[in-house]
Design an enzyme around this catalytic site. Structure first.
Site, PDB file in Angstrom:
ATOM      1  N   LYS A  84       1.057  -1.268  -0.063  1.00 55.15           N
ATOM      2  CA  LYS A  84       0.092   0.184   0.214  1.00 55.15           C
ATOM      3  C   LYS A  84       1.481   1.045  -0.059  1.00 55.15           C
ATOM      4  O   LYS A  84       1.937   1.326   0.909  1.00 55.15           O
ATOM      5  CB  LYS A  84      -0.252   0.144   1.766  1.00 55.15           C
ATOM      6  CG  LYS A  84      -2.136   0.714   1.014  1.00 55.15           C
ATOM      7  CD  LYS A  84      -2.512   0.258   2.467  1.00 55.15           C
ATOM      8  CE  LYS A  84      -3.599   0.327   2.939  1.00 55.15           C
ATOM      9  NZ  LYS A  84      -4.526   0.647   4.159  1.00 55.15           N
TER      10      LYS A  84
HETATM   11  C1  E4P Z   1      -8.377   1.742   4.060  1.00 51.57           C
HETATM   12  O1  E4P Z   1      -7.704   0.957   3.747  1.00 51.57           O
HETATM   13  C2  E4P Z   1      -7.765   2.417   5.824  1.00 51.57           C
HETATM   14  O2  E4P Z   1      -6.998   1.098   6.221  1.00 51.57           O
HETATM   15  C3  E4P Z   1      -8.770   2.094   5.900  1.00 51.57           C
HETATM   16  O3  E4P Z   1     -10.447   2.424   5.066  1.00 51.57           O
HETATM   17  C4  E4P Z   1      -8.840   4.270   6.630  1.00 51.57           C
HETATM   18  O4  E4P Z   1     -10.476   4.596   7.674  1.00 51.57           O
HETATM   19  P1  E4P Z   1     -10.599   4.666   8.394  1.00 51.57           P
HETATM   20  O5  E4P Z   1     -10.766   6.873   7.940  1.00 51.57           O
HETATM   21  O6  E4P Z   1     -11.476   5.097   9.339  1.00 51.57           O
HETATM   22  O7  E4P Z   1      -9.571   5.517   9.369  1.00 51.57           O
END
Ligand code: E4P
Length: 220
Positions: A84
């Site tokens: 990522k």
């Molecule tokens: C996606 O890969 C992220 O880890 C995640 O969805 C972020 O979500 P949040 O806004 O609840 O932290």
């Protein structure tokens, strides 16, 4: 639609994987911090439970650093781990280099359709628009997913899946389904809300009460 779990808690992965519908897992540095555990160990354990793509995020800000971290993670972790990277200019460079080597890349922190298209052109396997975080600012996160899906159709994008992220509630999932998003990553709470319906519970109570009467009458 692929259903991913957004967590670094191994027990949650075990639970949702046991339902038989878990397609992948996303982690991020904040989720790792919350778990209080070693990053690579957590990702290794998750990757052994779920055979789908498991996102592990790099933290370098420059392209060379991201590439080095991505290659090191790939060398050290199970094959189903994907890398990522954030949607920055360095992130695009790293995406291009890593994806050219056949490494799956999830480009994260996407907040515009232009960012999404650039990440796809760089070779991303997934792009992650953050719906809830846009909603939190008083804007419409789902409008971004709609724009991206329209762009994907107009330009016939087939190499990159749209991974709806920052999901807060079941309505987000329903709307993503209607828009044709390929994947959504959600917390355990939303998985549980999605499977539950009051009419299912009431219907089951009624069936079981009637069945108890059938048994009482000796007709079971
Ligand atoms: C996606 O890969 C992220 O880890 C995640 O969805 C972020 O979500 P949040 O806004 O609840 O932290």
């Amino acid at each position: 639609m692929e259903f991913f779990l957004d967590t670094a808690e191994v027990s949650e992965v075990v639970e949702i994987a046991s339902w038989g519908i878990l397609d992948g897992v996303t982690t991020n540095p904040s989720l790792i911090k919350k778990s209080g555990r070693d990053f690579k160990q957590v990702v290794r354990e998750i990757a052994e439970i779920c055979s789908g793509p498991i996102s592990a995020e790099v933290t370098a800000l420059d392209a060379d650093g991201m590439i080095a971290q991505g290659l090191a993670l790939k060398a050290d972790l199970p094959d189903n781990v994907i890398i990522k990277v954030p949607c920055t200019d360095s992130g695009l460079k790293a995406t291009k280099v890593l994806s050219d080597q056949g490494i799956g890349v999830n480009v994260t922190l996407i907040f515009s359709a232009a960012q999404a298209l650039m990440a796809s052109k760089a070779g991303a396997m997934y792009i992650s628009p953050f719906i809830g975080r846009i909603d939190d600012t008083g804007h419409d996160g789902m409008a971004l997913v709609a724009e991206i899906m329209t762009t994907w159709k107009s330009y016939r994008v087939t190499n990159t899946k749209v991974l709806a992220a920052s999901i807060r509630h079941p309505q987000h999932i329903l709307q993503c389904l209607l828009l044709g998003a390929h994947t959504a990553t959600m917390p355990t709470k939303v998985f549980k809300q999605l499977v539950k319906h009051p009419l299912t519970d009431r219907g089951l109570d009624d069936f079981l009460a009637d069945w108890a009467d059938v048994e009482k009458a000796g007709k079971a």
